[in-house]
Motif scaffolding. Structure first.
Motif, short mmCIF file in Angstrom:
data_model
loop_
_atom_site.label_atom_id
_atom_site.label_comp_id
_atom_site.label_asym_id
_atom_site.label_seq_id
_atom_site.Cartn_x
_atom_site.Cartn_y
_atom_site.Cartn_z
N SER A 280 9.58 43.08 12.81
CA SER A 280 9.06 44.19 12.02
C SER A 280 9.96 45.42 12.05
O SER A 280 9.69 46.41 11.37
CB SER A 280 7.67 44.58 12.52
OG SER A 280 7.73 44.95 13.90
N LEU A 281 11.03 45.37 12.86
CA LEU A 281 11.92 46.52 12.95
C LEU A 281 12.80 46.61 11.70
O LEU A 281 13.10 45.61 11.06
CB LEU A 281 12.81 46.41 14.19
CG LEU A 281 12.09 46.39 15.54
CD1 LEU A 281 13.10 46.25 16.67
CD2 LEU A 281 11.24 47.65 15.72
N CYS A 282 13.22 47.83 11.40
CA CYS A 282 14.10 48.05 10.25
C CYS A 282 15.45 48.53 10.75
O CYS A 282 15.55 49.52 11.48
CB CYS A 282 13.47 49.09 9.32
SG CYS A 282 14.42 49.38 7.81
N GLN A 283 16.52 47.81 10.38
CA GLN A 283 17.85 48.21 10.81
C GLN A 283 18.31 49.44 10.04
O GLN A 283 18.07 49.56 8.84
CB GLN A 283 18.86 47.08 10.57
CG GLN A 283 18.67 45.88 11.46
CD GLN A 283 19.87 44.97 11.41
OE1 GLN A 283 20.96 45.34 11.80
NE2 GLN A 283 19.66 43.75 10.93
N ARG A 284 19.01 50.31 10.74
CA ARG A 284 19.58 51.49 10.11
C ARG A 284 21.09 51.35 10.08
O ARG A 284 21.68 50.64 10.88
CB ARG A 284 19.19 52.76 10.86
CG ARG A 284 17.69 53.02 10.86
CD ARG A 284 17.38 54.33 11.57
NE ARG A 284 17.96 55.47 10.88
CZ ARG A 284 17.39 56.07 9.84
NH1 ARG A 284 16.25 55.63 9.37
NH2 ARG A 284 17.97 57.11 9.27
N GLY A 285 21.70 52.05 9.14
CA GLY A 285 23.15 52.03 9.06
C GLY A 285 23.77 52.93 10.12
O GLY A 285 23.18 53.91 10.55
N VAL A 286 24.97 52.56 10.55
CA VAL A 286 25.73 53.35 11.52
C VAL A 286 27.03 53.78 10.86
O VAL A 286 27.78 52.95 10.34
CB VAL A 286 26.03 52.54 12.79
CG1 VAL A 286 26.87 53.35 13.76
CG2 VAL A 286 24.72 52.10 13.45
#
Length: 386
Positions: A277-283
């Motif tokens: 359920s986690l959402c990846q963020r951009g780095v």
């Protein structure tokens, strides 16, 4: 002598020859996929370098990529006709190294298999000689018992059916299956079954532009593809009853046995489902660097699994245009198979393409990273019906 040592020993001579037309050799290595699109653009746009400087940068990049890329690079230099015409001096520079004394023999254990370079190209590839090549099974869970719906999945199904029928597979589909129905379907396709059992699972077959009722029992060919489109959680996908079936159990259903019709044959699994359920963020990354056989095979050999996202994270699907992952898979298959690229190479391009996707107007806010893992023992090349 290794290919990398050959390049190192002859580096000065090679770079002085290639700098006569460095753009030609740069384009050649890019066409052969020895460097990435990012690396190609970086090398093409080096500032304050003369032609020899560009060539040195290219050679260093190739040598840093390891033995296989160095070997492929040498093969390009020795076999490409345009290169042979443009750089005739290369022929003498790349003669077979004669550093070993005459009649010398390198000792090798009798139990050790021949190096890959010594085996024939045919032995290094899965042989896909049948027509159809095999079966492509799509399990599409769109409508769930809790009333939820995976809008846009029809677009993924159509794209998969079109590309795998083009690649000479017989495409079959099962729609909206519970956990138990999925288990039965996978068990049926893992071993020979009669038509009546498959009809009980409401299997449809792709014909030109749509799915129709199954009329003839499928036969296992030289390869098997299974595409599962559903919701999911870490390491598992859901039936329409929201009960999970683990990806590990899905692949192990098709494990090699003495009776298995797919023993020793490639089995590819494409999984479009969230893995958490986690959402990846951009780095934001600053200054980013470019990047003799036994008759027995292991039970879990010859399997490739490509999952839409790494564990713990969600995957993204457009309500009309389909999922990021499946649409990228189909696009890259259409392009890569025409270039005679192997499946692992094509899926690495999928990883890269999906990783660069952004939600409109929200750069870096959400990202997706597919994952590919495999126990393939040979190169898997899929050929289109053209």
């Amino acid at each position: 002598m290794s290919a990398k040592d050959t390049l190192r020993r002859n580096k000065t001579s090679i770079q002085s020859i290639l700098c006569a037309d460095y753009r030609l050799i740069l384009n050649k290595v890019y066409e052969r996929n020895l460097i990435s699109n990012r690396e190609y653009n970086n090398l093409k746009n080096i500032n304050r370098e003369n032609d020899e400087g560009h060539t040195v940068e290219l050679l260093d990049k190739i040598m840093n990529k390891g033995e296989q890329v160095c070997r492929d690079f040498l093969q390009v230099l020795q076999t490409d006709r345009e290169i042979e015409t443009t750089y005739p001096e290369l022929k003498n520079t790349l003669q077979v190294d004669a550093s070993l004394p005459p009649n010398s023999v390198q000792e090798r254990s009798l139990d050790e298999p021949l190096p890959a370079a010594k085996r024939s190209r045919k032995e290094q590839q899965y042989q896909l000689n049948g027509n159809p090549v095999g079966v492509c099974l799509i399990i599409d869970n769109e409508n769930f018992q809790d009333g939820s719906k995976r809008s846009g999945t029809n677009k993924d199904v159509q794209s998969l059916a079109e590309v795998f029928s083009w690649l000479r597979f017989r495409v079959l589909m099962c729609k909206d299956q519970t956990q138990d129905q999925m288990r039965r379907t996978l068990s049926c396709f893992a071993s020979p079954r009669d038509l009546s059992q498959l009809q009980g699972l409401d299997v449809k077959e792709w014909m030109t532009s749509g799915f129709v009722d199954l009329r003839q029992a499928p036969r296992h060919g030289d390869a098997f593809v299974c595409c599962i489109l559903s919701h999911g959680e870490k390491g598992a996908v859901f039936g329409t009853d929201r009960n999970p079936i683990s990806i590990k159990n899905i692949t192990r259903t098709f494990g090699s046995t003495d009776e298995s019709p797919l023993g020793g044959k490639p089995k590819v699994f494409l999984i479009q489902a969230c893995q958490g359920s986690l959402c990846q963020r951009g780095v934001l990354v600053k200054d980013l660097e470019a990047d003799a056989a036994s008759p027995f095979v292991p039970e879990e050999a010859d399997v490739l699994v490509a999952v839409a996202t790494v564990e713990d994270y969600v995957s993204f699907r457009h309500k009309k245009d389909g999922s990021w992952f499946i649409q990228s898979v189909c696009e890259q298959l259409k392009e890569g198979c025409l270039r005679h690229e192997d499946l692992a190479t094509i899926l690495s391009r999928v990883n890269n393409q999906v990783s660069q996707r952004e939600c409109l107007g929200k750069p870096g806010a959400v990202k997706q990273m597919p994952e590919v893992r495999f126990t393939l023992r040979k190169t898997l090349l899929l050929s289109p019906d053209v």
